[in-house]
Design a protein around this motif. Structure first.
Motif, PDB file in Angstrom:
ATOM      1  N   ALA A   4       0.641  -1.132   0.272  1.00  0.00           N
ATOM      2  CA  ALA A   4      -0.014  -0.271  -0.137  1.00  0.00           C
ATOM      3  C   ALA A   4       0.830   1.129   0.060  1.00  0.00           C
ATOM      4  O   ALA A   4       1.796   1.428   0.600  1.00  0.00           O
ATOM      5  N   ARG A   5       0.474   2.246  -0.870  1.00  0.00           N
ATOM      6  CA  ARG A   5       1.220   3.450  -0.693  1.00  0.00           C
ATOM      7  C   ARG A   5       0.015   4.400  -0.313  1.00  0.00           C
ATOM      8  O   ARG A   5      -1.188   4.601  -0.760  1.00  0.00           O
ATOM      9  N   TYR A   7      -0.781   8.508   0.951  1.00  0.00           N
ATOM     10  CA  TYR A   7      -0.183   9.723   0.796  1.00  0.00           C
ATOM     11  C   TYR A   7      -1.157  10.742   2.055  1.00  0.00           C
ATOM     12  O   TYR A   7      -2.455  10.763   2.016  1.00  0.00           O
ATOM     13  N   GLU A  44       5.055   3.653   2.616  1.00  0.00           N
ATOM     14  CA  GLU A  44       4.730   2.426   1.757  1.00  0.00           C
ATOM     15  C   GLU A  44       4.832   1.365   2.774  1.00  0.00           C
ATOM     16  O   GLU A  44       5.450   1.284   3.927  1.00  0.00           O
ATOM     17  N   ARG A  56      -6.646  -3.291   0.720  1.00  0.00           N
ATOM     18  CA  ARG A  56      -7.240  -1.874   0.787  1.00  0.00           C
ATOM     19  C   ARG A  56      -7.893  -1.561   2.265  1.00  0.00           C
ATOM     20  O   ARG A  56      -7.537  -0.336   2.761  1.00  0.00           O
ATOM     21  N   GLU A  60      -6.453   1.363   4.754  1.00  0.00           N
ATOM     22  CA  GLU A  60      -7.159   2.372   5.096  1.00  0.00           C
ATOM     23  C   GLU A  60      -7.309   2.466   6.469  1.00  0.00           C
ATOM     24  O   GLU A  60      -7.219   3.448   7.068  1.00  0.00           O
ATOM     25  N   TYR A  75      -5.963  11.670   3.870  1.00  0.00           N
ATOM     26  CA  TYR A  75      -5.111  10.532   3.198  1.00  0.00           C
ATOM     27  C   TYR A  75      -5.625  10.109   1.969  1.00  0.00           C
ATOM     28  O   TYR A  75      -7.050   9.986   1.883  1.00  0.00           O
ATOM     29  N   ARG A  76      -4.744   9.583   1.304  1.00  0.00           N
ATOM     30  CA  ARG A  76      -5.430   8.654   0.123  1.00  0.00           C
ATOM     31  C   ARG A  76      -4.404   7.311  -0.090  1.00  0.00           C
ATOM     32  O   ARG A  76      -3.345   7.429   0.127  1.00  0.00           O
ATOM     33  N   VAL A  77      -5.267   6.265  -0.277  1.00  0.00           N
ATOM     34  CA  VAL A  77      -4.533   4.993  -0.256  1.00  0.00           C
ATOM     35  C   VAL A  77      -4.517   4.457  -1.680  1.00  0.00           C
ATOM     36  O   VAL A  77      -5.547   4.481  -2.468  1.00  0.00           O
ATOM     37  N   GLU A  78      -3.345   3.924  -2.119  1.00  0.00           N
ATOM     38  CA  GLU A  78      -3.066   3.186  -3.515  1.00  0.00           C
ATOM     39  C   GLU A  78      -2.735   1.867  -3.024  1.00  0.00           C
ATOM     40  O   GLU A  78      -1.687   1.757  -2.130  1.00  0.00           O
ATOM     41  N   VAL A  79      -3.277   0.662  -3.545  1.00  0.00           N
ATOM     42  CA  VAL A  79      -2.739  -0.845  -3.428  1.00  0.00           C
ATOM     43  C   VAL A  79      -2.473  -1.367  -4.567  1.00  0.00           C
ATOM     44  O   VAL A  79      -2.931  -1.283  -5.555  1.00  0.00           O
ATOM     45  N   GLU A  80      -1.134  -1.951  -4.590  1.00  0.00           N
ATOM     46  CA  GLU A  80      -0.676  -2.750  -5.586  1.00  0.00           C
ATOM     47  C   GLU A  80      -0.580  -4.150  -5.208  1.00  0.00           C
ATOM     48  O   GLU A  80      -0.313  -4.227  -3.990  1.00  0.00           O
TER      49      GLU A  80
END
Length: 81
Positions: A4-5, A7, A44, A56, A60, A75-80
């Motif tokens: 997870a990233r 921000y 990260e 996710r 979160e 905040y904003r979360v991105e998941v790869e």
């Protein structure tokens, strides 16, 4: 293992003295096209043992409980995968 990233930034309604100082410095250097600067944090988070479909929600929850102060930050979360 999902990663997870996260921000984290100050909410627009919160004064950002560091961003303001950077903005002023950039303008004094001739970057007149820069209209605003907001500073933030980047994390990260490797999620070992967490199923990709849960990543996710877990990220979160971590962001909400630990990484961000919800009173002054968003905040904003991105998941790869």
């Amino acid at each position: 293992m999902p990663r997870a990233r996260v921000y984290v930034t100050l909410k627009k309604s919160v004064f950002d003295p560091q961003g303001h100082t950077i903005h002023d410095a950039l303008r004094s250097m001739g970057y007149d096209g820069v209209t605003d600067v907001r500073q933030g944090k980047f994390f990260e988070v490797d999620l070992s043992g967490v199923a990709p479909e849960q990543a996710r929600d877990t990220a979160e929850e971590i962001a909400r409980k630990v990484l961000a102060n919800p009173v002054i930050e968003s905040y904003r979360v991105e998941v790869e995968p």
